[in-house]
Scaffold this motif. Structure first.
Motif, mmCIF file in Angstrom:
data_model
loop_
_atom_site.group_PDB
_atom_site.id
_atom_site.type_symbol
_atom_site.label_atom_id
_atom_site.label_comp_id
_atom_site.label_asym_id
_atom_site.label_seq_id
_atom_site.Cartn_x
_atom_site.Cartn_y
_atom_site.Cartn_z
ATOM 1 N N ASP A 1 -10.392 4.835 -11.601
ATOM 2 C CA ASP A 1 -10.973 5.517 -10.582
ATOM 3 C C ASP A 1 -10.500 6.686 -10.289
ATOM 4 O O ASP A 1 -10.712 7.336 -9.179
ATOM 5 N N ALA A 2 -9.678 7.306 -11.344
ATOM 6 C CA ALA A 2 -9.172 8.842 -11.136
ATOM 7 C C ALA A 2 -10.179 9.747 -10.909
ATOM 8 O O ALA A 2 -9.788 10.866 -10.150
ATOM 9 N N GLY B 1 0.669 -1.296 0.070
ATOM 10 C CA GLY B 1 -0.173 0.122 -0.199
ATOM 11 C C GLY B 1 0.865 1.215 -0.020
ATOM 12 O O GLY B 1 1.897 1.259 -0.097
ATOM 13 N N ALA B 2 0.039 2.516 -0.032
ATOM 14 C CA ALA B 2 1.112 3.651 0.041
ATOM 15 C C ALA B 2 -0.016 5.031 0.506
ATOM 16 O O ALA B 2 -1.181 4.780 0.566
ATOM 17 N N TYR B 3 0.772 5.591 1.102
ATOM 18 C CA TYR B 3 -0.082 7.019 1.537
ATOM 19 C C TYR B 3 0.665 7.867 0.431
ATOM 20 O O TYR B 3 1.756 8.232 0.227
ATOM 21 N N VAL B 4 -0.348 8.447 -0.474
ATOM 22 C CA VAL B 4 -0.243 9.493 -1.502
ATOM 23 C C VAL B 4 -0.979 10.858 -1.109
ATOM 24 O O VAL B 4 -2.203 10.638 -1.178
ATOM 25 N N PRO B 5 -0.302 11.642 -0.749
ATOM 26 C CA PRO B 5 -1.005 12.872 -0.348
ATOM 27 C C PRO B 5 -1.836 13.673 -1.190
ATOM 28 O O PRO B 5 -1.550 13.645 -2.569
ATOM 29 N N PRO B 6 -2.892 14.431 -0.756
ATOM 30 C CA PRO B 6 -3.635 15.200 -1.934
ATOM 31 C C PRO B 6 -2.892 16.122 -2.426
ATOM 32 O O PRO B 6 -1.741 16.570 -1.813
ATOM 33 N N ALA C 1 -4.427 7.477 -8.433
ATOM 34 C CA ALA C 1 -4.315 6.692 -9.710
ATOM 35 C C ALA C 1 -2.640 6.934 -10.331
ATOM 36 O O ALA C 1 -2.646 6.427 -11.037
ATOM 37 N N ALA C 2 -2.884 8.171 -10.216
ATOM 38 C CA ALA C 2 -1.329 8.564 -10.952
ATOM 39 C C ALA C 2 -0.075 7.939 -10.096
ATOM 40 O O ALA C 2 0.763 7.316 -11.168
ATOM 41 N N PHE C 3 -0.285 7.771 -9.082
ATOM 42 C CA PHE C 3 0.803 6.837 -8.466
ATOM 43 C C PHE C 3 0.704 5.460 -8.722
ATOM 44 O O PHE C 3 1.830 4.690 -9.284
ATOM 45 N N GLU C 4 -0.111 4.981 -8.983
ATOM 46 C CA GLU C 4 -0.521 3.558 -9.353
ATOM 47 C C GLU C 4 0.125 3.303 -10.744
ATOM 48 O O GLU C 4 0.495 2.218 -11.077
ATOM 49 N N SER C 5 -0.336 4.407 -11.394
ATOM 50 C CA SER C 5 0.121 4.329 -12.998
ATOM 51 C C SER C 5 1.764 4.098 -13.110
ATOM 52 O O SER C 5 2.174 3.247 -13.892
ATOM 53 N N GLY C 6 2.394 4.746 -12.370
ATOM 54 C CA GLY C 6 3.885 4.659 -12.244
ATOM 55 C C GLY C 6 4.161 3.347 -11.569
ATOM 56 O O GLY C 6 5.329 2.594 -12.082
ATOM 57 N N MET D 1 -9.051 10.473 -5.648
ATOM 58 C CA MET D 1 -8.400 9.310 -6.004
ATOM 59 C C MET D 1 -7.318 9.964 -7.354
ATOM 60 O O MET D 1 -6.603 9.131 -7.752
ATOM 61 N N GLU D 2 -7.108 10.994 -7.695
ATOM 62 C CA GLU D 2 -6.333 11.451 -8.964
ATOM 63 C C GLU D 2 -5.055 11.124 -8.752
ATOM 64 O O GLU D 2 -4.315 10.668 -9.306
ATOM 65 N N PRO D 3 -4.654 11.583 -7.419
ATOM 66 C CA PRO D 3 -3.269 11.492 -7.439
ATOM 67 C C PRO D 3 -2.888 10.007 -6.784
ATOM 68 O O PRO D 3 -1.612 9.522 -7.074
#
Length: 370
Positions: free
Chosen positions: A99-100, A44-49, A109-114, A105-107
């Protein structure tokens, strides 16, 4: 997909973290609350707003919209729709950012893309008085990801006296109403000196923890896995173990294990060593809820991450959560407390190797090509 050395190690079951782990038990109900995977560990991850992703000097103080007024649940201080499948199964589709468009969820989804795959766990921070689930929380719960809800603490003596029971019942009912499995990490880093004013003592913390659980039990909340999470450093310089409420009160034992801003370079194995030694005496799954490689490590960041993967391939470690944020940094020059990998191709590649290694993909989620 090219099979990496990490994948080969995992397939062979010979990660450097392997050792004599206890038989794992939990008070959580399988299929209702999050339980450990039979093999491997959730990733998992914490991806900040977007509004809190930058260091303090370049954006002012990080936003406290996700935390309490004093920032006690903010990492810097320290549902619409229905899922295609429950978190216990594999999600439909590929991690293409579908789900972006959902709130918050946009940040992610961007993290998951990478990363090349969907996360198993998404972490959010909520202050003691902040309502939940809202925004990102609801979006995660409406997907096939688990929500790791980090809930800020309050004065333990006030909790023990019942002064916050109305608020606690409200939060318990809100969690129950979701009907989804949720990791609840309450008052993390309770062992730190910065928390002493509200925590008071280990005995007070334990009494407050038990009070919270008792209220949740009265409300018949079964979809929560309770995550107890001091700092990893507290097992060396402090007495973190004294805050443990007991095996019958805890589902997952956890530690925040960033290397520390006072080190030029420090492997994750050193940061978690004493915590893992302590955890061997507890029949509980381990979660590493905040780990990250500092930007100050430069070209050695990828090396650090690959070594961390070997450390985390431990039979008792069942969930790992990367802290992909720079918001703990004092300013843009404070690279020892900046952990976001965005823009660092080598670090992103190494983190992708970890996430797509079978050991850290126990649900066999779809993986995209590089």
């Amino acid at each position: 997909m090219v099979i990496t050395a990490l994948a080969a190690l995992a397939a062979a079951g010979c990660g450097s973290g392997a050792g004599a782990a206890p038989k794992i038990t939990t008070t959580a109900r399988a299929g209702v609350a999050p339980t450990p995977p039979a093999k491997g560990a959730y990733f998992g991850a914490y991806v900040p707003p977007e509004d809190v992703a930058r260091p303090k000097s370049s954006a002012g103080s990080p936003s406290k919209t996700s935390g309490s007024p004093d920032g006690s649940a903010s990492p810097s201080a320290g549902p619409s729709g229905s899922p295609s499948q429950s978190p216990s199964g594999s999600p439909s589709g590929k991690p293409t950012g579908k789900d972006a468009g959902r709130p918050g969820m946009e940040p992610v989804a961007a993290f998951e893309s990478g990363l090349g795959r969907q996360l198993d766990i998404v972490q959010s921070y909520r202050g003691w008085k902040s309502p939940f689930p809202t925004g990102l929380d609801s979006s995660v719960l409406a997907s096939s990801r688990y929500l790791l809800l980090t809930w800020g603490g309050a004065d333990t003596k006030e909790i023990i006296l019942g002064e916050h029971d109305e608020l606690i019942r409200s939060r318990a009912r809100a969690i129950k109403a979701t009907g989804k499995p949720i990791f609840l990490r309450w008052s993390r880093d309770m062992d730190k000196k910065s928390s002493q004013k509200r925590v008071h003592s280990a005995a007070d913390f334990i009494a407050a923890w038990k009070h919270l659980r008792a209220v949740f039990k009265q409300e018949k909340v079964d979809n929560v896995a309770w995550v107890w999470c001091p700092s990893a450093r507290g097992f060396g310089s402090g007495n973190a173990g004294s805050f443990y409420p007991g095996d019958d009160e805890v589902d997952w034992i956890c530690a925040d294990a960033q290397p520390g801003g006072d080190y030029d370079y420090r492997d994750l194995s050193e940061a978690v060593k004493l915590f893992v030694q302590w955890a061997r005496g507890r029949a509980k799954p381990i979660m590493i809820a905040e780990f990250g490689v500092p930007k100050s490590y430069g070209e050695r960041r990828a090396e650090w991450l690959r070594a961390a993967a070997r450390t985390l391939q431990d039979p008792q470690v069942k969930a790992v959560v990367y802290f992909d944020s720079d918001e703990q940094a004092d300013d843009a020059r404070d690279t020892r407390r900046a952990f976001a990998v965005t823009g660092d191709k080598r670090a992103v590649s190494a983190l992708r190797e970890i996430a797509t290694t079978p050991y850290f993909n126990p649900r066999n989620l779809p993986v995209t090509s590089d």
